[in-house]
Write a protein that holds these residues in place. Structure first.
Motif, PDB file in Angstrom:
ATOM      1  N   CYS A   1      40.077  25.429  40.867  1.00  0.00           N
ATOM      2  CA  CYS A   1      39.117  25.212  39.693  1.00  0.00           C
ATOM      3  C   CYS A   1      40.069  24.640  38.669  1.00  0.00           C
ATOM      4  N   PHE A   2      40.910  25.592  38.342  1.00  0.00           N
ATOM      5  CA  PHE A   2      41.967  25.109  37.263  1.00  0.00           C
ATOM      6  C   PHE A   2      42.723  23.774  37.610  1.00  0.00           C
ATOM      7  N   ARG A   3      43.115  23.669  39.002  1.00  0.00           N
ATOM      8  CA  ARG A   3      43.730  22.499  39.311  1.00  0.00           C
ATOM      9  C   ARG A   3      42.961  21.099  38.970  1.00  0.00           C
ATOM     10  N   GLN A   4      41.755  21.192  39.224  1.00  0.00           N
ATOM     11  CA  GLN A   4      40.950  20.067  38.889  1.00  0.00           C
ATOM     12  C   GLN A   4      40.954  19.710  37.449  1.00  0.00           C
ATOM     13  N   TYR A   5      41.109  20.926  36.412  1.00  0.00           N
ATOM     14  CA  TYR A   5      41.150  20.651  34.949  1.00  0.00           C
ATOM     15  C   TYR A   5      42.285  20.170  34.575  1.00  0.00           C
ATOM     16  N   VAL A   6      43.596  20.503  35.243  1.00  0.00           N
ATOM     17  CA  VAL A   6      44.759  20.099  34.938  1.00  0.00           C
ATOM     18  C   VAL A   6      44.959  18.724  35.288  1.00  0.00           C
ATOM     19  N   LYS A   7      44.610  18.209  36.143  1.00  0.00           N
ATOM     20  CA  LYS A   7      44.650  16.821  36.809  1.00  0.00           C
ATOM     21  C   LYS A   7      43.768  15.859  35.882  1.00  0.00           C
ATOM     22  N   ALA A   8      42.582  16.549  35.588  1.00  0.00           N
ATOM     23  CA  ALA A   8      41.906  15.788  34.518  1.00  0.00           C
ATOM     24  C   ALA A   8      42.384  15.493  33.365  1.00  0.00           C
ATOM     25  N   TRP A   9      43.151  16.764  32.810  1.00  0.00           N
ATOM     26  CA  TRP A   9      43.803  16.383  31.650  1.00  0.00           C
ATOM     27  C   TRP A   9      44.978  15.499  31.409  1.00  0.00           C
ATOM     28  N   TYR A  10      45.610  15.406  32.604  1.00  0.00           N
ATOM     29  CA  TYR A  10      46.756  14.268  32.645  1.00  0.00           C
ATOM     30  C   TYR A  10      46.364  12.924  33.048  1.00  0.00           C
ATOM     31  N   THR A  11      45.009  12.801  33.534  1.00  0.00           N
ATOM     32  CA  THR A  11      44.621  11.430  33.865  1.00  0.00           C
ATOM     33  C   THR A  11      44.003  11.099  32.262  1.00  0.00           C
TER      34      THR A  11
ATOM     35  N   GLU B   1      50.988  30.284  43.618  1.00  0.00           N
ATOM     36  CA  GLU B   1      51.160  28.817  43.407  1.00  0.00           C
ATOM     37  C   GLU B   1      51.318  28.580  41.802  1.00  0.00           C
ATOM     38  N   PHE B   2      51.999  28.042  41.426  1.00  0.00           N
ATOM     39  CA  PHE B   2      52.293  27.746  39.882  1.00  0.00           C
ATOM     40  C   PHE B   2      51.871  26.385  39.583  1.00  0.00           C
ATOM     41  N   LEU B   3      50.660  26.202  39.000  1.00  0.00           N
ATOM     42  CA  LEU B   3      49.991  24.967  38.417  1.00  0.00           C
ATOM     43  C   LEU B   3      50.589  23.997  37.295  1.00  0.00           C
ATOM     44  N   ASP B   4      50.581  24.463  36.049  1.00  0.00           N
ATOM     45  CA  ASP B   4      50.836  23.915  34.840  1.00  0.00           C
ATOM     46  C   ASP B   4      50.593  24.580  33.669  1.00  0.00           C
ATOM     47  N   PRO B   5      51.347  25.033  32.596  1.00  0.00           N
ATOM     48  CA  PRO B   5      51.013  25.559  31.454  1.00  0.00           C
ATOM     49  C   PRO B   5      49.685  25.194  30.532  1.00  0.00           C
ATOM     50  N   ILE B   6      49.318  24.079  30.688  1.00  0.00           N
ATOM     51  CA  ILE B   6      48.326  23.433  29.882  1.00  0.00           C
ATOM     52  C   ILE B   6      47.270  24.304  29.336  1.00  0.00           C
ATOM     53  N   PHE B   7      46.427  25.045  30.481  1.00  0.00           N
ATOM     54  CA  PHE B   7      45.285  25.893  29.951  1.00  0.00           C
ATOM     55  C   PHE B   7      45.788  27.240  29.957  1.00  0.00           C
ATOM     56  N   SER B   8      46.902  27.732  29.859  1.00  0.00           N
ATOM     57  CA  SER B   8      47.568  29.165  29.635  1.00  0.00           C
ATOM     58  C   SER B   8      46.862  29.944  30.672  1.00  0.00           C
ATOM     59  N   SER B   9      46.848  29.518  32.116  1.00  0.00           N
ATOM     60  CA  SER B   9      46.210  30.073  32.860  1.00  0.00           C
ATOM     61  C   SER B   9      47.165  31.381  33.716  1.00  0.00           C
ATOM     62  N   GLY B  10      48.308  31.083  33.606  1.00  0.00           N
ATOM     63  CA  GLY B  10      49.345  31.898  34.446  1.00  0.00           C
ATOM     64  C   GLY B  10      49.356  33.207  34.617  1.00  0.00           C
ATOM     65  N   VAL B  11      49.122  33.885  33.415  1.00  0.00           N
ATOM     66  CA  VAL B  11      48.954  35.376  33.292  1.00  0.00           C
ATOM     67  C   VAL B  11      47.528  35.923  34.016  1.00  0.00           C
ATOM     68  N   THR B  12      46.589  35.090  33.469  1.00  0.00           N
ATOM     69  CA  THR B  12      45.343  35.179  34.186  1.00  0.00           C
ATOM     70  C   THR B  12      45.210  35.159  35.418  1.00  0.00           C
TER      71      THR B  12
ATOM     72  N   SER C   1      31.910  25.654  39.850  1.00  0.00           N
ATOM     73  CA  SER C   1      31.387  25.535  41.429  1.00  0.00           C
ATOM     74  C   SER C   1      31.768  24.133  41.862  1.00  0.00           C
ATOM     75  N   ARG C   2      31.418  23.056  40.813  1.00  0.00           N
ATOM     76  CA  ARG C   2      31.944  21.906  41.522  1.00  0.00           C
ATOM     77  C   ARG C   2      32.394  20.982  39.988  1.00  0.00           C
ATOM     78  N   PRO C   3      33.602  21.313  39.735  1.00  0.00           N
ATOM     79  CA  PRO C   3      34.108  20.694  38.493  1.00  0.00           C
ATOM     80  C   PRO C   3      34.298  19.249  38.723  1.00  0.00           C
ATOM     81  N   ASP C   4      34.727  18.813  39.771  1.00  0.00           N
ATOM     82  CA  ASP C   4      34.591  17.290  39.776  1.00  0.00           C
ATOM     83  C   ASP C   4      33.407  16.355  39.276  1.00  0.00           C
TER      84      ASP C   4
END
Ligand code: FAD
Length: 415
Positions: A345-355, A296-307, A392-395
């Protein structure tokens, strides 16, 4: 017919780490790669977690000797607001730095190191079809130089084909992403007036007031990668007759970049990738796993792809090795569920970045250093450390942190 234990599709970061790990276990591996290296790929800023994985599969040395610029953290901007995250100040006691890597060189260095260890990577070989059997799979591929089609029987297939998405396409596994359709326009430049000393290697992320963001990733040797990620309308409305002009104008409109990039010169025409966020129905099945960007590829905002590519490759080769030894492993639980945990976990941060909520937290002067260190652990890629409640509970953790911030700061971020 030729036989192997594991057939890996693709020699990007996921493919080479998986190959190195399996070879360390004594497994017979063949990697088929459709391109010749070096080749251009986007995804140039690593996270410290990458160093752990490279070390585990004995590939860190071959990266260290490339003398890439050290990335010690990330600096975020929005208008006049600025916040710097240092990997030396994280909740998780991990690597304090990593690297900014031109991917053509980086991927080739990894592939060369695998070949040097005796690895069998075959370039210009394109996988076209896979037939699954009870005891393995037959992989059909074309030698792009001669046009001949070959077949190889493998006990297990690891799909590391990245944007190629070989098995998701063949098995109809693709799913639309729950993230918005965005475009990225980017290039490499020279004459970047960088900060000096250790600050030189930080990634800069600049939030655009009209939505979207800019990356600035400096490489050793003076070339810098710059790019904009935003909704299509931001590019439609940007001044400029073509993509190069639009990119230049979007970069120079930002107060934080005006001086730094004033003298920049493009070293290649801008490139565009769009609609890259994609989901997948499942990460594994009988005799196969999807690894890296094929998942799954989320979004490059946190440079998480290669990790995520490295982590999934490392985890997958461990699990596949056990499966081949005695079948005593639940691949869904040990591989897929584990990976989905980090991705979510990254998904929550990506979404919170864009909101905008995460930006509010980032630029707040009132967050505690404990909160910052925990968030910085996530930014460093340590998204499997369940002792960090921001993992564990980013939200819940983010909501609690935002609840302590004065409202007027929120308005400052979004005015
Ligand atoms: C705009 C943008 C910016 C990004 N920035 C970052 C960043 O700063 N940091 C970061 O970590 N990530 C970033 N990424 C993500 C990063 O590009 C990927 O996550 C990463 O490249 C995934 O590695 P991989 O090994 O899974 O796939 P890839 O790197 O795509 O490698 C897959 C390989 O498989 C080969 N292949 C494909 N099809 C076939 C076939 N049929 N047969 C044989 N071989 C095949 C390809 O030629 C390729 O070499 C960014 C992504 C985008 C879109």
């Amino acid at each position: 017919m030729e036989n192997t234990d594991v057939l890996i599709i693709g020699a990007g970061p996921a493919g080479t780490v998986a190959a190195a790990g399996l070879m360390k276990q004594g497994k017979k591996v063949v990697v088929l790669e459709k391109d010749v290296f070096p080749r251009f790929v986007i995804g140039e800023s690593l996270l410290p977690r990458c160093n752990d994985i490279l070390e585990k599969v004995d590939l860190l040395g071959s990266i260290e000797e490339r003398n890439y610029i050290k990335k010690r953290g990330a600096v975020f901007f929005r208008g006049a607001l600025k916040e710097q995250f240092n990997f030396a100040e994280t909740f998780h006691d991990g690597w304090k730095y990593t690297y900014q890597v031109p991917r053509g060189d980086f991927d080739k260095a990894l592939a060369d190191a695998v070949v040097k260890k005796g690895g069998d990577i075959r370039f210009r070989m394109e996988v076209n079809d896979v037939e699954f059997l009870d005891d393995g799979a037959i992989v059909h591929y074309t030698d792009l130089a001669s046009g001949y089609v070959h077949s190889i029987k493998a006990r297990f297939v690891m799909d590391c084909s990245g944007y190629g998405r070989v098995l998701p396409k063949l098995l109809d596994l693709d799913e639309p992403s729950d993230l918005s359709y965005r475009i990225s326009l980017f290039t490499h430049i020279t004459n970047d007036k960088r900060p000096e000393g250790d600050d030189e290697g930080y990634i800069w992320i600049v939030a655009l007031p009209q939505g979207g963001w800019i990356w600035v990733i400096p490489f050793a040797g003076g070339v810098t990668s710059v790019g904009v990620v935003a909704l299509p309308k931001v590019f439609e409305e940007a001044p400029g007759a073509d993509d190069d002009e639009k990119l230049r104008n979007l970069l120079l409109q930002e107060a934080s970049l005006k001086d730094r990039l004033a003298q920049m010169e493009f070293v290649m025409p801008s490139k565009k990738i769009e609609g890259y966020s994609i989901g997948v129905k499942q990460l594994c099945g009988d005799r196969y796993v999807l690894v890296g960007n094929t998942t799954e590829f989320l979004d490059p905002i946190f440079s998480s792809g290669v990790t995520l590519a490295f982590e999934s490759a490392y985890r997958a080769q461990e699990v596949v090795g056990k499966y081949l030894d005695d079948g005593s492993v639940d691949i869904q639980k040990e591989y897929a569920d584990y990976m989905i945990g980090g991705v979510n976990c990254f998904r929550q941060y990506v979404k919170a970045w864009y909101t905008g909520e995460l930006q509010w937290l980032f630029f707040s002067r009132n967050k505690t250093s404990a909160v910052k260190d925990r968030v910085c652990s996530v930014l460093a890629g340590y998204v499997w450390d369940q002792s960090n409640n921001y993992v564990s509970r980013p939200d819940k953790a983010l909501a609690a942190a935002l609840g302590t911030l004065p409202d007027e700061e929120r308005f400052k971020v979004f005015e």
